[in-house]
Design an enzyme around this catalytic site. Structure first.
Site, PDB file in Angstrom:
ATOM      1  N   ARG A 141       0.864  -1.172   0.000  1.00  0.00           N
ATOM      2  CA  ARG A 141       0.000   0.000   0.000  1.00  0.00           C
ATOM      3  C   ARG A 141       0.908   1.231   0.000  1.00  0.00           C
ATOM      4  NH1 ARG A 141      -2.202  -3.458   4.011  1.00  0.00           N
ATOM      5  NH2 ARG A 141      -4.261  -4.288   3.442  1.00  0.00           N
ATOM      6  N   LYS A 164      -3.094  -1.577   7.767  1.00  0.00           N
ATOM      7  CA  LYS A 164      -4.508  -1.202   7.708  1.00  0.00           C
ATOM      8  C   LYS A 164      -5.321  -1.924   8.777  1.00  0.00           C
ATOM      9  CE  LYS A 164      -8.336  -1.029   4.390  1.00  0.00           C
ATOM     10  NZ  LYS A 164      -8.749  -1.313   3.000  1.00  0.00           N
ATOM     11  N   HIS A 236      -2.293   3.169  -6.802  1.00  0.00           N
ATOM     12  CA  HIS A 236      -2.835   1.957  -6.186  1.00  0.00           C
ATOM     13  C   HIS A 236      -2.915   0.802  -7.175  1.00  0.00           C
ATOM     14  CE1 HIS A 236      -4.879  -0.192  -3.004  1.00  0.00           C
ATOM     15  NE2 HIS A 236      -5.876  -0.493  -3.820  1.00  0.00           N
ATOM     16  N   ARG A 239      -0.613  -2.174  -6.975  1.00  0.00           N
ATOM     17  CA  ARG A 239      -0.999  -3.269  -6.068  1.00  0.00           C
ATOM     18  C   ARG A 239      -1.852  -4.294  -6.806  1.00  0.00           C
ATOM     19  NH1 ARG A 239      -0.992  -4.381  -0.578  1.00  0.00           N
ATOM     20  NH2 ARG A 239      -2.944  -4.971   0.433  1.00  0.00           N
ATOM     21  N   HIS A 270      -3.748  -8.795   3.867  1.00  0.00           N
ATOM     22  CA  HIS A 270      -5.202  -8.843   3.942  1.00  0.00           C
ATOM     23  C   HIS A 270      -5.650  -9.685   5.132  1.00  0.00           C
ATOM     24  CE1 HIS A 270      -5.436  -7.892  -0.617  1.00  0.00           C
ATOM     25  NE2 HIS A 270      -5.500  -6.800   0.112  1.00  0.00           N
ATOM     26  N   TYR A 279      -8.667  -7.892  -5.934  1.00  0.00           N
ATOM     27  CA  TYR A 279      -7.542  -7.344  -6.690  1.00  0.00           C
ATOM     28  C   TYR A 279      -7.336  -8.066  -8.019  1.00  0.00           C
ATOM     29  CZ  TYR A 279      -6.116  -4.263  -2.953  1.00  0.00           C
ATOM     30  OH  TYR A 279      -6.093  -3.251  -2.042  1.00  0.00           O
TER      31      TYR A 279
END
Length: 303
Positions: A141, A164, A236, A239, A270, A279
């Site tokens: 990220r 996150k 982004h 990613r 994650h 993704y």
């Protein structure tokens, strides 16, 4: 009174695991606006007047919804608070962002353009080249990369702290990435800075996301990946590209794909493997592999 309620609300949201940075900033702006009017509680009219000051329909809607959630919470203890209707600023159209899966050639062109940034004798060109290259090579990220410190670069890989989901994780690096990062660190240590942040601006302070995004947009325009005034590839999307390209290496082996997805989910930080599926984008290589796997299953069923 309104400021006290806002402070408690922000603390409550953060205590439940949310970083709550952008929304907290909006609430502080609203409370300052409301208190300047003499309001002691949330007033729907004040919310709409404040939201209307935003420059775009989407931002006006975001302001409204942010304060509305705050009002719903504080109204439970004090019924004097107004709760504005969710569509008080009109209905907002949401446009789904199109994910861009970078080709190796596009990444190469971007990094070549980045290396030509000025000022020539500053850390800026090598810093941005290393940052964008690291994002492409690891799928980090952007916030994780910008938060890296010297001590986070170890022999085993990068230590990503307070991600996150409030967890630390280790991100192993390919040898080529490790060498580039080591070369950058030797340059970085020759520049004075106010802290040990890995990525700094020309003033020696931690690089901010807005600055990185601005430079990225300028670079993508310069190499033809984005047209002026129009949306285009995002930082982004590195990613997304990392996730898709890594899956392409699995071929048609279903067991290998299953194991790979679990490992990829952990690598990307994650909380659940289902988050990693978001993704995934269709590419010619993946579609060909799916077709080959389907053909193999069909032939097995016919036999």
């Amino acid at each position: 009174m309104l400021n006290d309620a806002m402070t408690k609300y922000v603390e409550m949201r953060r205590a439940t695991g949310f970083k709550f940075v952008g929304a907290a900033g909006m609430l502080k702006s609203f409370v300052a606006f409301a208190e300047a009017r003499g309001d002691e509680v949330v007033r729907a009219a004040t919310v709409l007047d404040w939201a209307a000051l935003a420059p775009s329909p989407q931002q006006r809607h975001n302001r409204l919804i942010t304060v509305r959630l705050f009002a719903l919470t504080v109204k439970a203890e004090d019924p004097r608070h107004d709760v504005p209707a969710p569509d008080a600023m009109g209905r907002t159209c949401y446009y789904e962002r199109r994910v861009h899966i970078y080709t190796a050639g596009e990444i190469s062109r971007l990094l070549q353009a980045t290396a030509k940034l000025g000022p020539k004798d500053s850390i800026r060109p090598v810093m941005y080249t290393t940052l964008f290259g690291l994002l492409a090579a690891t799928g980090l990220r952007v916030s994780e990369a910008l938060a890296l410190q010297y001590d986070d670069v170890t022999e085993d890989g990068l230590i990503i702290r307070e991600t996150k989901f409030k967890k630390n994780r280790l991100v192993p690096l390919h040898e080529t990435t490790r060498r580039v990062l080591a070369a950058y660190i030797s340059v970085r240590k020759r520049h004075k800075a106010s802290n040990d942040s890995l990525f700094i601006n020309t003033f020696g302070r931690t690089l901010k996301y807005y600055s990185a995004k601005t430079v990225f947009v300028q670079l993508t325009r310069s190499i033809g990946l984005r047209e002026a005034g129009r949306r285009g590839p995002r930082i982004h999307d590195f990613r997304h590209t990392f996730a898709v390209r890594s899956l392409e290496q699995c071929g048609c082996d279903r067991d290998e794909v299953a194991l790979h997805m679990v490992a990829l989910s952990t690598y990307m930080g994650h909380a659940h493997v289902t988050n990693t599926y978001w993704y995934m984008e269709a590419t010619p290589i993946l579609m060909r592999q799916i077709a080959e796997a389907a053909e193999t299953m069909h032939q097995g069923a016919v036999q």
